[in-house]
Write an enzyme that holds these catalytic residues in place. Structure first.
Site, PDB file in Angstrom:
ATOM      1  CD  GLU A 177      -6.366  19.346 -25.578  1.00  0.00           C
ATOM      2  OE1 GLU A 177      -6.122  18.589 -26.513  1.00  0.00           O
ATOM      3  OE2 GLU A 177      -5.523  19.672 -24.722  1.00  0.00           O
ATOM      4  CD  GLU A 369      -6.334  17.254 -20.869  1.00  0.00           C
ATOM      5  OE1 GLU A 369      -5.235  17.333 -21.459  1.00  0.00           O
ATOM      6  OE2 GLU A 369      -7.361  16.846 -21.414  1.00  0.00           O
TER       7      GLU A 369
END
Ligand code: BGP
Length: 479
Positions: A177, A369
């Protein structure tokens, strides 16, 4: 779905391993993230962890002891028929201060055993090199990613990993991220904001340094083994306009770009025009090496990985109710229900996000995810009937399958986040569980650490075995 689709799950060292001082590991930023009300300020880089009270509890230091349980954990993943498993390596296990000339052999050996165990079970490892993780010494000495010095340290770390594991691990992700740096700079990149600093300048400089490091890591990996696949990783979730007012639509485009910025550079190899203009308007000049732009151009990533928990929504007037979500504040979307933590639930949003990313980049995607954070209550007989999680995963997997089979999105795989319960990144709680496997531990750190398969465990095993087709059939039958 293609036959070799990589079904699996994901965890990260910072939230599951614990063992913070085992076998020569040095302290990392996760060890300084407290439980309780100060956590957000420390993660945001506005509170110095050194000012925390002495009796502070740091849940990441022990986490769920993935360090001591890895064989048992991998056996459970194998029982579900996992085809891949995404995990991260703790940088300070390999280079305790980030600056040693030689890697820590005990750390390398731990991950070697880990990877060998996965391969023995027929599970493809997917390795995140840096998942909210940086040796604390680099934060103290150089102010973390704000310094170019850290690029060299990161590359030395990458080289140690690629040389040791490059023949065994094909899929690597350079930074988890990466856009989190803009929102929670200390958690995302070890950036603590000092008084009087221009936070935009600091964050974009750190971003530039990470982007160059990622491109150089890609170059290095391909030199060591040409068919290695390097991915970037985006906290994704398309931003919807609250209404069709052009101002709302414009605002949503702007918000999407804040996050796309990183991937635009990593996938297309150049700063997009809108980012150049933005930096110019802000009066920001980035410190760049002479070859930086060439490096970015010549070494784009091979695939784009993403996390998806929810879509987002904005209104230009900033009015109305706010909503939670994976870190970014958002306007409340009246058409969606929310999780117990106030994150909107939007399976179609996953299909929308996948299409938007694939249209933009034309590179293979990888959902690394997705999942539902919820409170699980073991029943009298010890069973955990997490039907709410099954429903969430069911709907998201179907939306993903539509993106692949109906829209032609190229997708490498799908990994359920926190497949074995772990510490929540943003709240530090154990009670925010994502797992298919329950871990007996509570928010205060009490519990036996026993692993117990939940109802979702068997459900997901069947999904993998059927390559998702059972979900389609069930949906058809209900119509
Ligand atoms: C992502 C992170 C993960 C994970 C997940 C869920 O941002 O990459 O590390 O934690 O979100 O978030 P949380 O744990 O805050 O519920």
């Amino acid at each position: 779905m293609q036959k070799d689709f990589l079904w699996g799950g994901a965890t990260a060292a910072n939230q599951s391993e614990g063992g913070w001082q085992a076998d020569g590991r040095g302290p990392g930023i996760v060890d300084m993230l407290p439980h309780g009300p100060n956590r957000m300020a420390v993660m945001a880089g506005t509170m110095d962890y050194r000012s925390l009270p002495e009796d502070t509890w740091y849940p990441g230091r022990e986490a769920v002891d993935g360090y001591g349980h890895y064989q048992e954990d991998i056996a459970l993943l194998a029982q579900m028929g996992f085809r891949c498993y995404r995990f991260s390596i703790s940088w300070s296990r390999i280079f305790p201060t980030g600056e040693e000339t030689e890697p820590n052999e005990a750390g390398l050996r731990f991950y070697e055993n880990y990877i060998d165990e996965l391969l023995r079970c027929g599970i493809e490892p997917v390795v995140t090199i840096c998942h909210f993780d940086i040796p604390l010494a680099l934060v103290e000495r150089y102010g973390s990613w704000r310094s170019r010095k850290v690029i060299d340290c990161y590359l030395r770390y990458c080289e140690a990993l690629f040389r040791r594991f490059g023949q065994k691990v094909r899929y690597w992700i350079t930074f988890n991220e990466i856009n989190m740096l803009m929102h929670l700079p200390f958690m995302g990149a070890g950036i603590r904001l000092e008084e009087g600093e221009n936070p935009v300048q600091v964050k974009y400089q750190a971003a530039h340094n990470e982007l160059v490091a990622s491109a150089l890591a890609t170059k290095l990996a391909h030199e060591i083994r040409p068919d290695i696949q390097i991915g970037c990783m985006l906290a994704a979730g398309s931003v919807y306009p609250y209404s069709c007012r052009p101002e709302d639509v414009w605002e949503s485009l702007q918000k999407d770009r804040e996050n796309y910025f990183f991937i635009d550079v990593q996938a297309r190899g150049a700063y997009p025009s809108y980012a150049k203009k933005f930096l110019e308007r802000q009066g920001i000049r980035l410190e760049m090496g002479e070859d930086d732009l060439t490096i970015l151009k010549e070494h784009p990533v091979d695939f784009i990985s993403l996390s998806y928990y929810n879509s987002r929504c904005v209104r230009a007037d900033g009015q109305g109710e706010a909503s939670g979500g994976n870190v970014f504040a958002s306007a409340k979307n009246p058409y969606l229900t929310c999780s117990q933590w106030g994150w909107p639930i939007d399976p179609l949003g996953l299909r929308i996000t996948l299409n938007a990313l694939y249209d933009r980049y034309q590179k293979p995607l990888f959902i690394v995810e997705n999942g539902l954070g919820a409170v699980d209550q073991p029943e009298e007989n010890g069973e955990i009937s997490d039907d709410y999680r099954i429903a969430y995963l069911n709907d998201h997997i179907l939306a993903m399958m539509d993106a692949v089979d109906e829209d032609g999105v190229e997708l490498l795989g799908y990994t359920v986040w926190g497949c074995i319960d772990l510490v929540s990144a943003t709240t530090g709680e154990m009670s925010k569980r994502y797992g298919l496997v329950y871990v007996d531990k509570d928010n205060e750190g009490n519990g036996t650490l026993r692993r117990i398969p939940k109802k979702s465990f068997g459900w997901y095993r069947d999904v993998i075995a059927a390559n998702g087709e059972n979900l389609r059939r069930e949906k058809q039958e209900k119509l």
